[in-house]
Design a protein around this motif. Structure first.
Motif, PDB file in Angstrom:
ATOM      1  N   TYR A  37       0.858  -1.170   0.000  1.00 30.13           N
ATOM      2  CA  TYR A  37       0.000   0.000   0.000  1.00 30.13           C
ATOM      3  C   TYR A  37       0.904   1.233   0.000  1.00 30.13           C
ATOM      4  O   TYR A  37       2.086   1.161   0.298  1.00 30.13           O
ATOM      5  CB  TYR A  37      -0.879   0.033   1.252  1.00 30.13           C
ATOM      6  CG  TYR A  37      -2.066  -0.880   1.223  1.00 30.13           C
ATOM      7  CD1 TYR A  37      -1.936  -2.256   1.389  1.00 30.13           C
ATOM      8  CD2 TYR A  37      -3.357  -0.373   1.052  1.00 30.13           C
ATOM      9  CE1 TYR A  37      -3.044  -3.097   1.368  1.00 30.13           C
ATOM     10  CE2 TYR A  37      -4.466  -1.204   1.048  1.00 30.13           C
ATOM     11  CZ  TYR A  37      -4.304  -2.557   1.206  1.00 30.13           C
ATOM     12  OH  TYR A  37      -5.399  -3.386   1.197  1.00 30.13           O
ATOM     13  N   ARG A  38       0.292   2.379  -0.291  1.00 30.69           N
ATOM     14  CA  ARG A  38       1.049   3.626  -0.175  1.00 30.69           C
ATOM     15  C   ARG A  38       0.128   4.742   0.301  1.00 30.69           C
ATOM     16  O   ARG A  38      -1.090   4.685   0.115  1.00 30.69           O
ATOM     17  CB  ARG A  38       1.699   4.008  -1.495  1.00 30.69           C
ATOM     18  CG  ARG A  38       0.751   4.481  -2.585  1.00 30.69           C
ATOM     19  CD  ARG A  38       1.506   4.714  -3.884  1.00 30.69           C
ATOM     20  NE  ARG A  38       0.674   5.326  -4.903  1.00 30.69           N
ATOM     21  CZ  ARG A  38       1.080   5.535  -6.158  1.00 30.69           C
ATOM     22  NH1 ARG A  38       2.304   5.169  -6.550  1.00 30.69           N
ATOM     23  NH2 ARG A  38       0.265   6.113  -7.025  1.00 30.69           N
ATOM     24  N   GLN A  39       0.748   5.719   0.920  1.00 32.12           N
ATOM     25  CA  GLN A  39       0.000   6.882   1.388  1.00 32.12           C
ATOM     26  C   GLN A  39       0.830   8.136   1.148  1.00 32.12           C
ATOM     27  O   GLN A  39       1.926   8.274   1.692  1.00 32.12           O
ATOM     28  CB  GLN A  39      -0.347   6.753   2.870  1.00 32.12           C
ATOM     29  CG  GLN A  39      -1.279   7.847   3.361  1.00 32.12           C
ATOM     30  CD  GLN A  39      -1.847   7.534   4.732  1.00 32.12           C
ATOM     31  OE1 GLN A  39      -1.312   6.724   5.490  1.00 32.12           O
ATOM     32  NE2 GLN A  39      -2.957   8.171   5.066  1.00 32.12           N
ATOM     33  N   GLN A  44      -5.517   9.413   1.239  1.00 29.65           N
ATOM     34  CA  GLN A  44      -5.805   8.148   1.909  1.00 29.65           C
ATOM     35  C   GLN A  44      -4.825   7.069   1.454  1.00 29.65           C
ATOM     36  O   GLN A  44      -4.275   7.124   0.349  1.00 29.65           O
ATOM     37  CB  GLN A  44      -7.240   7.716   1.612  1.00 29.65           C
ATOM     38  CG  GLN A  44      -8.303   8.579   2.269  1.00 29.65           C
ATOM     39  CD  GLN A  44      -9.691   7.979   2.112  1.00 29.65           C
ATOM     40  OE1 GLN A  44      -9.961   7.251   1.169  1.00 29.65           O
ATOM     41  NE2 GLN A  44     -10.569   8.277   3.060  1.00 29.65           N
ATOM     42  N   ARG A  45      -4.651   6.091   2.303  1.00 29.46           N
ATOM     43  CA  ARG A  45      -3.813   4.951   1.944  1.00 29.46           C
ATOM     44  C   ARG A  45      -4.492   4.186   0.809  1.00 29.46           C
ATOM     45  O   ARG A  45      -5.721   3.989   0.829  1.00 29.46           O
ATOM     46  CB  ARG A  45      -3.617   4.046   3.156  1.00 29.46           C
ATOM     47  CG  ARG A  45      -2.594   2.968   2.967  1.00 29.46           C
ATOM     48  CD  ARG A  45      -2.315   2.223   4.268  1.00 29.46           C
ATOM     49  NE  ARG A  45      -1.736   3.108   5.274  1.00 29.46           N
ATOM     50  CZ  ARG A  45      -1.254   2.672   6.432  1.00 29.46           C
ATOM     51  NH1 ARG A  45      -1.277   1.370   6.716  1.00 29.46           N
ATOM     52  NH2 ARG A  45      -0.746   3.513   7.301  1.00 29.46           N
ATOM     53  N   TYR A  94       3.859   0.894   2.396  1.00 30.07           N
ATOM     54  CA  TYR A  94       3.668  -0.035   3.492  1.00 30.07           C
ATOM     55  C   TYR A  94       3.484  -1.448   2.974  1.00 30.07           C
ATOM     56  O   TYR A  94       2.771  -1.670   1.995  1.00 30.07           O
ATOM     57  CB  TYR A  94       2.430   0.336   4.309  1.00 30.07           C
ATOM     58  CG  TYR A  94       2.510   1.677   4.984  1.00 30.07           C
ATOM     59  CD1 TYR A  94       2.038   2.818   4.350  1.00 30.07           C
ATOM     60  CD2 TYR A  94       3.028   1.804   6.274  1.00 30.07           C
ATOM     61  CE1 TYR A  94       2.092   4.056   4.972  1.00 30.07           C
ATOM     62  CE2 TYR A  94       3.086   3.040   6.904  1.00 30.07           C
ATOM     63  CZ  TYR A  94       2.622   4.156   6.244  1.00 30.07           C
ATOM     64  OH  TYR A  94       2.677   5.373   6.858  1.00 30.07           O
ATOM     65  N   TRP A 108       0.971  -4.946   9.503  1.00 30.92           N
ATOM     66  CA  TRP A 108       1.541  -3.853   8.727  1.00 30.92           C
ATOM     67  C   TRP A 108       2.974  -3.562   9.145  1.00 30.92           C
ATOM     68  O   TRP A 108       3.317  -3.680  10.329  1.00 30.92           O
ATOM     69  CB  TRP A 108       0.698  -2.582   8.923  1.00 30.92           C
ATOM     70  CG  TRP A 108      -0.683  -2.710   8.367  1.00 30.92           C
ATOM     71  CD1 TRP A 108      -1.773  -3.289   8.972  1.00 30.92           C
ATOM     72  CD2 TRP A 108      -1.126  -2.283   7.083  1.00 30.92           C
ATOM     73  NE1 TRP A 108      -2.859  -3.235   8.141  1.00 30.92           N
ATOM     74  CE2 TRP A 108      -2.493  -2.623   6.972  1.00 30.92           C
ATOM     75  CE3 TRP A 108      -0.503  -1.646   6.017  1.00 30.92           C
ATOM     76  CZ2 TRP A 108      -3.253  -2.336   5.836  1.00 30.92           C
ATOM     77  CZ3 TRP A 108      -1.252  -1.355   4.885  1.00 30.92           C
ATOM     78  CH2 TRP A 108      -2.605  -1.696   4.803  1.00 30.92           C
ATOM     79  N   GLY A 111       6.576   1.195   7.242  1.00 28.25           N
ATOM     80  CA  GLY A 111       6.590   2.052   6.068  1.00 28.25           C
ATOM     81  C   GLY A 111       7.988   2.481   5.666  1.00 28.25           C
ATOM     82  O   GLY A 111       8.894   2.582   6.502  1.00 28.25           O
TER      83      GLY A 111
END
Length: 118
Positions: A37-39, A44-45, A94, A108, A111
């Motif tokens: 995932y990325r933010q 938002q993620r 992440y 998780w 990051g």
């Protein structure tokens, strides 16, 4: 319990490449699907890519053809090869994992920052 540790982030110029790694350590549970995932700041993620335990991959449209997700189950490691990076790829990336009987990303990493300069 599953612990995830990402590495490989950094600063790169647009058009460049980076390879992220996520090392997983577990106690008891079997790790199933994993994902990146990325933010980005103020956003938002979002899901970037996922891979089943068997290695079947899915990608968000905005990275198709540029990013490749892979995993080495013998090393409990997930990778994300990122090519043709764009400034809009700048974000904290992440690693996430599903483990045990639950089909949700309950685990998780902390990051890793990816910054793409124009």
């Amino acid at each position: 319990q599953v612990q995830l540790v990402e590495s490989g982030g950094g600063l790169v110029q647009a058009g460049g490449s980076l390879r992220l790694s996520c090392a997983a350590s577990r106690s008891g549970f079997v790790i199933n699907a994993m994902a990146w995932y990325r933010q980005a700041p103020g956003k938002q993620r979002e899901l970037v890519a996922s891979a089943t335990k068997g290695g079947r991959a899915n990608y968000a449209d905005f990275v198709k053809g540029r990013f490749t997700i892979s995993r080495d189950n013998t090393k409990n490691t997930l990778y994300l090869q990122m090519n043709s990076l764009k400034p809009e790829d700048t974000a904290v990336y992440y690693c996430a994992a599903q483990a045990g009987p639950r089909a949700t990303y309950d685990y998780w990493g902390q990051g890793t920052q990816v910054t793409v300069s124009s």
